[in-house]
Design a protein around this motif. Structure first.
Motif, mmCIF file in Angstrom:
data_model
loop_
_atom_site.group_PDB
_atom_site.id
_atom_site.type_symbol
_atom_site.label_atom_id
_atom_site.label_comp_id
_atom_site.label_asym_id
_atom_site.label_seq_id
_atom_site.Cartn_x
_atom_site.Cartn_y
_atom_site.Cartn_z
ATOM 1 N N ASN A 568 68.097 -12.099 -34.047
ATOM 2 C CA ASN A 568 67.183 -12.483 -33.396
ATOM 3 C C ASN A 568 65.455 -12.040 -33.858
ATOM 4 O OD1 ASN A 568 67.482 -14.388 -31.681
ATOM 5 N ND2 ASN A 568 68.756 -12.418 -30.210
ATOM 6 N N GLY A 569 66.158 -10.966 -34.801
ATOM 7 C CA GLY A 569 65.081 -10.340 -35.225
ATOM 8 C C GLY A 569 64.104 -9.180 -34.425
ATOM 9 N N ILE A 570 64.495 -9.177 -33.878
ATOM 10 C CA ILE A 570 63.806 -7.819 -32.443
ATOM 11 C C ILE A 570 63.865 -6.382 -33.670
ATOM 12 C CG2 ILE A 570 64.721 -8.618 -30.717
ATOM 13 C CD1 ILE A 570 66.548 -5.702 -31.049
ATOM 14 N N LEU A 571 64.456 -5.699 -34.674
ATOM 15 C CA LEU A 571 64.304 -4.497 -34.321
ATOM 16 C C LEU A 571 63.545 -3.986 -35.319
ATOM 17 C CD1 LEU A 571 65.186 -1.289 -33.685
ATOM 18 C CD2 LEU A 571 67.344 -1.712 -35.048
ATOM 19 N N ALA A 572 62.515 -3.786 -35.143
ATOM 20 C CA ALA A 572 61.279 -2.745 -36.448
ATOM 21 C C ALA A 572 61.423 -3.904 -37.454
ATOM 22 C CB ALA A 572 61.903 -1.731 -36.129
ATOM 23 N N PRO A 573 60.323 -5.158 -36.887
ATOM 24 C CA PRO A 573 60.118 -6.221 -37.917
ATOM 25 C C PRO A 573 59.570 -5.120 -39.008
ATOM 26 C CG PRO A 573 60.103 -7.344 -35.837
ATOM 27 C CD PRO A 573 60.218 -6.189 -35.824
ATOM 28 N N GLY A 574 59.564 -5.766 -40.402
ATOM 29 C CA GLY A 574 58.658 -5.950 -41.077
ATOM 30 C C GLY A 574 58.681 -4.215 -41.399
ATOM 31 N N ARG A 575 59.718 -3.044 -41.280
ATOM 32 C CA ARG A 575 59.813 -1.871 -40.902
ATOM 33 C C ARG A 575 60.326 -1.812 -42.891
ATOM 34 N NH1 ARG A 575 60.375 3.780 -41.705
ATOM 35 N NH2 ARG A 575 62.437 4.638 -41.551
ATOM 36 N N CYS A 576 59.530 -0.985 -43.877
ATOM 37 C CA CYS A 576 60.479 -0.869 -44.578
ATOM 38 C C CYS A 576 60.721 -1.829 -45.846
ATOM 39 C CB CYS A 576 61.837 -0.303 -45.161
ATOM 40 S SG CYS A 576 61.678 1.696 -44.068
ATOM 41 N N GLY A 577 58.991 -3.301 -45.305
ATOM 42 C CA GLY A 577 59.029 -3.750 -45.969
ATOM 43 C C GLY A 577 60.172 -5.414 -45.927
ATOM 44 N N ILE A 578 61.163 -5.202 -45.002
ATOM 45 C CA ILE A 578 61.930 -5.647 -44.867
ATOM 46 C C ILE A 578 61.707 -6.799 -43.500
ATOM 47 C CG2 ILE A 578 64.655 -6.584 -44.106
ATOM 48 C CD1 ILE A 578 65.329 -3.322 -45.340
ATOM 49 N N TRP A 579 61.198 -8.080 -43.692
ATOM 50 C CA TRP A 579 60.954 -8.972 -42.453
ATOM 51 C C TRP A 579 62.375 -10.034 -42.275
ATOM 52 C CZ3 TRP A 579 57.258 -8.480 -39.843
ATOM 53 C CH2 TRP A 579 55.851 -7.858 -40.202
ATOM 54 N N PRO A 580 62.628 -10.112 -41.002
ATOM 55 C CA PRO A 580 63.569 -11.249 -40.420
ATOM 56 C C PRO A 580 63.203 -12.235 -40.591
ATOM 57 C CG PRO A 580 62.670 -9.657 -38.378
ATOM 58 C CD PRO A 580 62.047 -9.380 -39.479
ATOM 59 N N LYS A 581 64.194 -13.002 -40.522
ATOM 60 C CA LYS A 581 63.543 -14.567 -41.176
ATOM 61 C C LYS A 581 63.013 -15.257 -40.145
ATOM 62 C CE LYS A 581 67.215 -18.045 -41.731
ATOM 63 N NZ LYS A 581 68.225 -18.584 -41.909
ATOM 64 N N ARG A 582 62.565 -14.330 -38.340
ATOM 65 C CA ARG A 582 61.802 -15.080 -37.739
ATOM 66 C C ARG A 582 59.718 -15.451 -38.303
ATOM 67 N NH1 ARG A 582 60.779 -13.261 -31.942
ATOM 68 N NH2 ARG A 582 61.386 -11.186 -32.095
ATOM 69 N N PHE A 583 60.330 -13.883 -39.127
ATOM 70 C CA PHE A 583 58.552 -13.787 -39.507
ATOM 71 C C PHE A 583 58.195 -13.971 -40.481
ATOM 72 C CE2 PHE A 583 59.615 -11.435 -35.367
ATOM 73 C CZ PHE A 583 58.436 -11.200 -35.008
ATOM 74 N N ARG A 584 59.642 -13.887 -41.587
ATOM 75 C CA ARG A 584 59.958 -13.885 -43.510
ATOM 76 C C ARG A 584 58.662 -14.882 -43.242
ATOM 77 N NH1 ARG A 584 64.643 -12.555 -43.544
ATOM 78 N NH2 ARG A 584 65.419 -14.865 -43.997
#
Ligand code: ADP
Length: 604
Positions: A568-584
């Motif tokens: 669900n991409g809830i945990l710290a999206p974008g931290r360290c440049g890692i974006w979950p699918k929902r935001f990527r």
């Protein structure tokens, strides 16, 4: 947290009153540091918010309010606080958990919508499940004093900050026999040190330059300290982690249930479990929330700090090449530092205007003139080292070290007794023997409203590589008009080259130049094969994407892990440049061209 009474009128909370407060032994010093910093502030301590409080992206006011109420019912009304008050930057020991106090963009940009205070691992799990239900981006912090790297700010404006430290700050176990401990997120270096002193244990912690940070938070962000065990993550032993789906994991021997339901008795003795070693993926990542972490401590031992000054700037490469074999052979006791003479000026705690009245960076000649009045005199580079062991072995090590440097003209060896009591060398004695202090805040007096960014590339320990980085960084600072403050932490095979870019938070144009400088340096260093070991929140996309070998293979693996653990991409999206699918790929990633930072959040 903002919205509290005027922080300036109250003394900095002591440790007895607040888990992250100042220890008694440093209370006078803390008061003096604060007075100096606030005396150099022209910005108001806070100003009214210019727009409504930020909400998480795509969440309406009504939905937000209802979900906040739901969480309050689960973990207590007082433990969920909406961030709608004026923002206060405070200072290091009274830092905000609502935003980045060292804002390099507009203060109100990188702010959270609410701060949540779980009181136990179970409550962290409740918060994570709540986030999944409402698709809320949540950002865990331990203490939030990650100054120079983004502080407590969420990467997505309006994200919800989980302040773990406030209610989870126990030293869960301090084992004198095993020389180890287990800590919760809110245990600062100050607190762990005081606890060890209270119990009379002859053990050392491994503090970084400043002692107010979280032992756990610093380790998972892969920070370093200066005792012989200063690599914090390498000296951890066992973690407890809430995964993004709310499940609980223990790593290392903690994965094996202990006898009669107890924690495994080898959890802090052996770092591995069976199978892949997965601890690493929870450092510099957004794959889990660490709620407990074990660390090895060192036994107290005799030590001797010293410094060696060198006369000429041009001997820099030779100095590095001399350090290399000493470090590889283990003659140097810890990770020593090589600092430029300009650092001697700013660590006095005096303002730049004391030494230099014109605009722009200080010239080499001006630095030279100013240095003449300081204890170490007019020199170029200063090597700060510490040796460990009994007095005979320390003496022998020092003989070898002095001999190695003897071929560099104009070198001079100094012991703490050779310099005045307030000289920085005495601070190194403390930090290098595990005594957490505040000294390194002094260079924040350099400019009014001073904040800083760290530029921190890694180079091989080789004179010509160190020189190459130094030239890139020097040219960049000159182009963008900043004083260059280099500190090199030099190990046998690699150097952390750390440049503090100090800027005035009240000066929008200067902030923009600082961003442009960082963007360009990251790009130019990567072109030469030099990557950052750590970076500020707003540069993490760019840095992560410089590690691009084989068509971003590393990033793609990180994204696969992210999607598997956090669908669900809830945990710290974008931290360290890692974006979950929902935001990527939806406009969140910031690159080399994002100098004005207008687009830290895309229009949805
Ligand atoms: P410190 O105050 O020691 O510098 P922070 O609390 O600011 O440490 O943590 C540094 C960074 O590490 C945070 O910005 C956050 O991204 C991450 N972090 C901190 N604590 C945790 C935790 N317990 N679990 C997961 N990530 C964390």
């Amino acid at each position: 947290m903002s919205g509290k009474p005027d922080m300036d009128l109250l003394p900095t909370p002591p440790m007895g009153e607040r888990y992250n407060g100042v220890p008694e032994r440093l209370s006078k010093e803390a008061a003096a540091v604060r007075t100096r910093l606030y005396g150099n502030r022209t910005l108001p301590k806070s100003k009214p918010r210019s727009r409504p409080a930020r909400l998480p992206p795509g969440v309406s006011e009504d939905v937000f309010a209802a979900s906040i109420e739901e969480l309050r019912r689960s973990i207590g009304t007082e433990n969920v606080v909406v961030n709608d008050q004026p923002l206060q930057d405070g200072w290091y020991l009274e830092s905000p958990n609502t935003h980045d106090a060292f804002h390099v963009i507009e203060q109100e940009e990188l702010v959270c919508s609410a701060v949540v205070y779980p009181g136990s691992t179970e409550e962290v799990q409740i918060v994570v499940k709540w986030a999944n239900k409402h698709l809320m981006p949540i950002y865990p912090i331990s203490i939030g004093r990650n100054v120079g790297y983004g502080g407590a700010a969420p990467r997505i404006p309006g994200g919800v900050v989980i302040d773990l430290g406030q209610r989870m700050h126990s030293v869960v176990n301090l084992d004198g026999e095993n020389a180890s401990c287990i800590v919760e997120p809110g245990v600062t270096y100050f607190a762990l040190y005081e606890e060890i002193q209270k119990r009379g244990l002859p053990l050392w912690i491994h503090c970084p330059d400043l002692g107010g940070g979280s032992v756990l938070g610093n380790a998972i962000d892969r920070g370093v300290g200066y005792t012989p065990a200063g690599d914090h993550f390498a000296n951890h032993c066992g973690m407890e982690i809430v995964l993004p789906n709310g499940e609980l994991l223990r790593t290392g021997m903690g994965a094996l249930p202990g006898k009669d339901g107890r924690d495994n008795s080898t959890w802090q003795s052996f770092q591995n479990a069976y199978g892949p070693k997965i601890d690493g993926i929870f450092s510099q990542s957004n794959f889990g929330i660490v709620t407990k972490m074990g660390f090895w401590l060192l036994h107290d031992m005799p030590h001797q700090s010293y410094c060696i000054t060198f006369e000429r700037d041009k001997d820099f490469a030779q100095i590095v090449d001399t350090i290399k074999p000493l470090a590889q052979k283990g003659i140097l006791g810890n990770i020593p530092q090589l600092r430029h003479i300009i650092q001697e000026l700013n660590v006095t705690g005096q303002r730049k205007s004391t030494f230099h009245t014109g605009s722009g960076p200080m010239t080499r000649e001006k630095i030279r003139q100013a240095a003449k009045g300081l204890p170490l005199g007019d020199c170029s580079w200063i090597f700060y080292g510490t040796q460990y062991g009994d007095s005979a072995s320390i003496e022998r090590q020092l003989d070898i070290i002095k001999k190695a440097f003897s071929s560099i003209p104009g070198n001079r060896f100094w012991l703490p007794k050779d310099v005045p009591e307030d000289h920085y060398l005495h601070s190194r004695v403390q930090v290098c023997s595990g005594v957490p202090i505040l000294r390194e805040l002094d260079w924040l007096n350099w400019l009014p409203n001073a904040a800083h960014l760290f530029f921190s590339p890694i180079a091989p320990t080789r004179g010509k590589d160190a020189q190459a980085i130094h030239e890139i960084v020097t040219a960049g600072h000159k182009k963008y008009g900043f004083d260059l403050f280099p500190t090199l932490c030099i190990a046998g095979r690699e150097i952390h080259y750390i440049a503090n870019v100090i800027f005035d938070r009240a000066d929008a144009e200067q902030k923009k130049r600082a961003v442009a400088l960082l963007r360009e340096l990251i790009h130019d260093c990567a072109k030469e094969g030099f990557g950052q070991y750590r970076t500020h929140l707003l540069f993490q996309d760019q840095v992560a994407r410089t590690y691009s070998w084989n068509d971003q293979a590393l990033l793609r693996v990180n994204e696969s892990i992210k999607d598997a653990l956090d669908p669900n991409g809830i945990l710290a999206p974008g931290r360290c440049g890692i974006w979950p699918k929902r935001f990527r790929g939806k406009g969140w990633e910031l690159g080399v061209e994002d100098v004005d930072m207008k687009a830290i959040a895309p229009k949805l």
